[in-house]
Write an enzyme that holds these catalytic residues in place. Structure first.
Site, PDB file in Angstrom:
ATOM      1  N   LYS A  25      20.899  85.594  41.863  1.00 28.93           N
ATOM      2  CA  LYS A  25      20.902  83.902  41.502  1.00 28.93           C
ATOM      3  C   LYS A  25      19.379  83.783  41.073  1.00 28.93           C
ATOM      4  O   LYS A  25      18.279  84.491  41.703  1.00 28.93           O
ATOM      5  CB  LYS A  25      21.100  83.177  42.888  1.00 28.93           C
ATOM      6  CG  LYS A  25      22.705  83.211  43.340  1.00 28.93           C
ATOM      7  CD  LYS A  25      22.639  82.441  44.430  1.00 28.93           C
ATOM      8  CE  LYS A  25      24.143  82.353  44.703  1.00 28.93           C
ATOM      9  NZ  LYS A  25      25.112  81.563  43.765  1.00 28.93           N
TER      10      LYS A  25
ATOM     11  N   ARG B 190      35.477  85.163  46.807  1.00 30.29           N
ATOM     12  CA  ARG B 190      36.830  85.628  46.724  1.00 30.29           C
ATOM     13  C   ARG B 190      37.103  87.145  46.981  1.00 30.29           C
ATOM     14  O   ARG B 190      38.127  87.292  47.465  1.00 30.29           O
ATOM     15  CB  ARG B 190      37.064  85.186  45.396  1.00 30.29           C
ATOM     16  CG  ARG B 190      36.305  85.759  44.373  1.00 30.29           C
ATOM     17  CD  ARG B 190      36.391  85.222  43.011  1.00 30.29           C
ATOM     18  NE  ARG B 190      35.554  84.053  42.903  1.00 30.29           N
ATOM     19  CZ  ARG B 190      35.403  83.103  41.658  1.00 30.29           C
ATOM     20  NH1 ARG B 190      36.135  83.630  40.669  1.00 30.29           N
ATOM     21  NH2 ARG B 190      34.569  82.357  41.623  1.00 30.29           N
TER      22      ARG B 190
END
Ligand code: BES
Ligand code: MN
Ligand code: ZN
Length: 502
Positions: A276, A350
């Site tokens: 990020k 996920r």
């Protein structure tokens, strides 16, 4: 904050808070106080901008003939229109009004609420609950007393016609607050302190309340074939954990298939090799918000001895880049047997949930599953910080959550799912890939999860990326970890699944 309840009477010392309804109407007790104060209150109401609007406050210095230091006028608006959460804002508002002051004690005379849809006891209990929730502080890292002074105000007595009833109604609310505070603590805790094993250790503290806690380490998860969850944690120096919480408060002889709650517990999300940007990355300490909410929920359920059977599964990992980290393009095998192509290592939540969802279905045969995850930035673009995104294969469960959220002030908004979105997750070389691109990003994330949920299993996914952290304080939720979802899920349980005696 110490909260207690008593009958209406003029206290000695501290601050006396009075209710003023919209249009500056005083109740019986307040009028009596006004008389003893030589009309000070009514004179103050004639001038100035205080109009008794809900949430307005006005502090008056008390005259010498009253045995208190100050009178705090609290606007209560129009009680006939109140939702259940309205009185909480009054309690939280008092905390705000007292902040920075030197007084440590308030007696709040709650009256004039006869037209509310709640009885006097419920209103008083909710005032206390709001003050308690609003008084929360995450202050364990302050070392300079002068700069970060602990507020003087720490004792609230709610005065009401039905003090006994209020006390009884308050007790379970205080246990829910215990759960909310645990969630807030976990979410606000920095990631150097709260890594997977430390999170698991804090879960074990719930054993005291009768929660069964089981922790799986890497070895056990390898044996179960949890390559999807383990791939996320493999770049970290901290060992991944799976925490399983079980609460069974059913009366003797009663049985039910458990309600399952699954939480994303990424204790820090750097993005991994798909790293990020630096700006704002510190926020990713709250990427365990789903697991934090599930943990707080179990504290609330156990604390108030909810007559229900529930199981919680937390996938606890740290997503770091390193020479051991997984790469974009890697293919991992989940415990369900399905293979996953990892397109982006930052779509890690996920991957964690895939194995946690499988685990709870295989090991606990639940009647329904609700998962919570700070899953996508896209949900913040869609819903901002007001609602959590809800995705589901079940209308009834979705409606129940919507109603529970409306009642508790923790709204959820359902978004669509469907085959076209599901297709976006097909991989060229494996059963599924872990991202479907930017478009509909929250929906494709939900579609990914759905592939790990059995066809007939009632399931809801809540994307809480926008609500797990509070950027602007409200009366009952200070800045920082919000504790969002504990109230919602506790309410869902209480209204729909809790059993009665006999
Ligand atoms: N933890 C983030 C999502 C997030 C973003 C939570 C902002 C809270 C605030 C999640 O793991 C993530 O990185 N998602 C990616 C998915 C993308 C790579 C498909 C995202 O939202 O950008
Ligand atoms: Mn991520
Ligand atoms: Zn994440």
């Amino acid at each position: 904050m110490k909260i207690s309840f008593s009958k209406l009477s003029i206290p000695r010392g501290g601050v006396l808070a009075l209710c003023v309804a919209e249009g500056n109407k005083l109740g019986e007790f307040a009028a009596q106080v006004d008389g003893r104060a030589g009309g000070l209150v009514s004179r103050a109401l004639k001038k100035g901008s205080f109009k008794g609007k809900h949430g307005q406050t006005l502090m008056l210095v008390a005259p010498a003939d009253l045995p208190v230091q100050a009178i705090l006028l609290v606007g209560i608006g129009k009680p006939q229109n109140w939702a259940e959460t309205e009185p909480e804002k009054l309690g939280g508002g008092i905390v705000k009004a007292m902040n920075g002051g030197e007084e440590n004690q308030v007696h709040f005379a709650v009256e004039g609420t006869d037209k509310a849809k709640m009885d006097a006891a419920a209103v008083a209990a909710r005032v206390g609950y709001g003050a308690l929730l609003g008084s929360y502080r995450f202050d364990r890292y302050y070392t300079k007393e002068d700069k970060h002074k602990t507020p003087a105000f720490n004792t609230l007595t709610v005065m009401t016609a039905d003090a006994k009833g209020a006390e009884a109604a308050y007790e379970p609310l205080a246990r829910i607050a215990d759960g909310i505070f645990l969630t807030r603590d976990l979410v606000s805790e920095p990631a150097n302190v709260l890594y997977p094993k430390e999170f698991a250790r804090r879960c074990k503290e719930l054993k005291e309340l009768g929660v069964k806690v089981t922790i799986l380490g890497v070895k056990e998860m390898q044996e179960l074939g949890m390559g999807s969850l383990l791939g996320v944690g493999q770049g970290s120096a901290h060992e991944s954990q799976l925490a399983v919480l079980e609460w069974n408060g059913l009366p003797k002889g009663r049985e039910m298939k458990p309600l399952a709650f699954v939480g994303k517990g990424v204790t820090f999300d750097t993005g991994g090799i798909s790293i990020k940007p630096a700006a704002g990355m510190e926020e990713m300490k709250f990427d365990m918000g789903g697991a934090g909410t599930v943990t707080g929920l179990f504290k609330a359920l156990a604390g108030r001895k909810a007559k229900v059977h529930a199981v919680g599964v937390l996938g606890l990992v740290e997503n770091m880049p390193s020479h051991k980290a997984q790469r974009p393009g890697d293919v991992v095998k989940s415990a369900s047997g399905q293979t996953i192509e990892v397109i982006n290592t930052d779509a890690e939540g996920r991957l964690v949930l895939a194995d946690a969802l499988w685990y709870v279905q295989e090991k606990h045969d639940p009647q329904l599953i609700i998962d919570l995850a700070t899953l996508t930035g896209a949900i913040i673009i869609t819903l901002g910080h007001e609602y959590a995104g809800l995705f589901s294969n079940n209308d009834q469960l979705s409606r129940r959550l919507r109603d529970a959220g409306a009642a508790e002030g923790e709204g959820v908004w359902r978004l669509p799912m469907g085959e076209a979105y599901d297709k976006m997750m097909d991989s060229d070389i494996a059963d599924i890939k872990n991202t479907g691109g930017r478009q509909g990003g929250s929906i494709t994330a939900a579609q990914f999860l759905k592939r790990f949920v059995k066809d007939d299993m009632p399931w809801v996914h809540l994307d809480i990326a926008g609500v797990a952290w509070k950027y602007k304080a409200s009366e009952t939720v200070p800045k920082g970890g919000s504790g969002w979802g504990v109230r919602l899920l506790n309410r869902l349980v209480a209204d729909n699944y809790e059993q009665t005696d006999g």
